[in-house]
Design an enzyme around this catalytic site. Structure first.
Site, short mmCIF file in Angstrom:
data_model
loop_
_atom_site.label_atom_id
_atom_site.label_comp_id
_atom_site.label_asym_id
_atom_site.label_seq_id
_atom_site.Cartn_x
_atom_site.Cartn_y
_atom_site.Cartn_z
CE LYS A 131 39.06 32.85 42.70
NZ LYS A 131 39.44 33.81 41.64
CG ASP A 169 38.33 36.32 44.17
OD1 ASP A 169 38.61 36.37 42.98
OD2 ASP A 169 37.14 36.30 44.58
O1 2IT Z 1 39.90 35.96 39.64
C1 2IT Z 1 41.13 36.14 39.55
O2 2IT Z 1 41.72 36.00 38.49
C2 2IT Z 1 41.85 36.52 40.76
N1 2IT Z 1 41.23 36.64 41.81
C3 2IT Z 1 43.33 36.71 40.73
C4 2IT Z 1 44.04 35.41 40.80
C5 2IT Z 1 45.53 35.50 40.93
O3 2IT Z 1 46.14 34.43 41.06
O4 2IT Z 1 46.08 36.60 40.91
#
Ligand code: 2IT
Length: 445
Positions: A124, A164
């Site tokens: 993340k 996100d």
């Molecule tokens: O919380 C999540 O799974 C997302 N924000 C999407 C992450 C992604 O790599 O598509």
């Protein structure tokens, strides 16, 4: 492994990182029993290894606003675990962003990504940059400044970011443009891209659609159905939009949406026009939901309140972490809620989750319910690698299959003696087992 000992050690090492510690405690508590039946996990110290990120990058992001004033934000990328595939997870731009929040999100992402059946590790990132009220040019300059630092650490087989909160198609476009320029490659290193340069159909809808596919299976497994049910949704961003759209399409009635300013109660339910209007509201970029009540007669805005006080059959938190607490849970339970499915990450506090489980209310945790978003990102990666695009129906069908296999895994690992399906336990154990086994087989690295 002893959860309390390990948590005490983590609290000593990472004081004040409350969201991170909350997410770790939940997972360790639910897997403890199974873990201790596997001496090979203990021998390889899987628990101690999985709770620490592989590495964290923190960098300065200087940028200039439209008046020429210079600002400095912090940028982050938490590469948590890549035992089953390249690091994968979104970027969050929000004023609340800090290391604890990104570590909790990265940790959750490990298990969520494992559940999708696709080969993706957990990561993340993001920034404490606040996109609210910024001009398009300011957003572009910020994204470029952020990527100027981030690009060194990512790559199509290394680490694949996405959106996100605060990072949608526009931001992904600016981030990707800068990456492509610096890395001199066009390999689709971010997902959620525009359709004309490698994006996937259904990715914008995927998180909300996937959540509703999962919700429908929860209800059907309990011998009920989604059609005719009333639903409260929080948030009015991408996830809330997709969830409202699919829930409405499948015959449920969505009564609420919300923003940081309060919630909207619409007794007529959301229809296609109102759902489209959510996109318009979001594009104004000032993060308030109240204009909805001025636009649609019969709806009402409740300032500073949360939608959980409305009597509904199903609650779908779609906004952010810890948005539904113990008091909200008790109100929902008193009002006869039958199912709560988190489309937001860690939407419910531990107290709320305990209340739902004690009362045998169907509770779906974010890492299972909202996994359709990252799963479809994984499908975007597949299409980029193959250099082709699937039609919408193909992506949607794969998304349905993935949500169905996640549901199956939750039932397999989460069914209690009395027949109640503890989806939290099921999701945590199923996700953990896959990653833990991979770590054991690959040695101490
Ligand atoms: O919380 C999540 O799974 C997302 N924000 C999407 C992450 C992604 O790599 O598509």
């Amino acid at each position: 492994m002893n959860v309390n000992d390990l948590m005490a050690e983590l609290e000593r090492r990472h004081p004040g990182e409350s969201e991170y510690l909350q997410a770790v405690r939940e997972v360790l508590t639910t897997i403890e029993e199974v873990y201790n039946e596997h001496p090979e996990f203990e021998a390889a110290k899987i628990a101690e290894r999985i709770v620490e990120p592989d590495r964290v990058f923190i960098f300065k992001v200087p940028w200039e606003d439209d008046r020429g004033t210079v600002h400095v934000n912090l940028g982050y990328r938490v590469q948590f675990n890549n035992a089953i595939g390249p690091y994968k997870g979104g970027l969050r731009f929000h004023s609340s962003v800090n290391l604890s929040i990104l570590k909790f999100l990265g940790f959750e992402q490990i298990f969520k990504n494992a559940l999708t059946t696709l080969p993706m590790g957990g990561a993340k990132g993001g920034s404490d940059f606040n996109p609210r009220g910024k001009s398009d040019r300011e957003i572009m300059r910020f994204c470029q400044a952020f990527m100027t630092e981030l690009w060194r650490y990512i790559g199509p087989e290394t680490d694949v970011p996405a959106g996100d909160i605060g990072v949608g198609a526009r931001e992904v476009g600016y981030l990707y443009g800068m990456y492509r320029k610096l890395a001199r490659e066009n390999t689709g290193v971010i997902t959620g891209k525009g359709l004309s340069y490698g994006g996937s159909l259904i990715r914008p809808e995927a998180t909300g659609y996937g959540a509703v596919y999962f919700l429908r299976q929860m209800l059907e497994t309990a011998g009920d159905k989604l059609q005719g049910k009333t639903v409260s949704i929080s948030g009015f961003g991408n996830v809330a939009w997709g969830a409202a759209k699919k829930a409405t399409e499948l015959g449920a009635k969505v009564l609420t949406i919300s923003g940081p300013d309060g919630y909207i109660y619409d007794p007529a339910g959301l229809d296609a026009e109102k759902i489209d209007y959510m996109l318009e509201l979001r594009a104004t970029n000032n993060d308030i939901v109240s204009p909805y009540a001025e636009r649609f007669a019969g709806s009402k805005f409740y300032e500073g309140r949360k939608p959980w006080e409305v009597r509904v059959d199903i609650a779908l938190p779609c906004a952010t972490q810890n948005e539904l607490d113990g008091d909200d849970a008790r109100t929902l339970i008193q009002n006869g809620v039958m199912c709560v499915a988190e489309a937001s990450n860690m939407g419910c506090t531990p107290e709320a989750i305990d209340a739902f489980i004690e009362n045998r209310i169907l509770y779906g945790p974010g890492k299972a319910v909202n996994a359709g978003g990252v799963a479809t990102s994984g499908l975007e990666m597949s299409q980029n690698s193959m250099k082709l695009n699937w039609v919408a129906s193909e992506v949607d069908e794969r998304l349905r299959q993935i949500m169905s296999s996640i549901h199956h895994a939750c039932v397999e690992y989460g069914t209690e003696r009395d027949g109640y399906i503890n989806y939290m336990k099921g999701a945590n154990i199923a996700g953990f087992m896959k990653v833990a086994r991979s770590m054991v087989e690959q040695g101490i690295v």
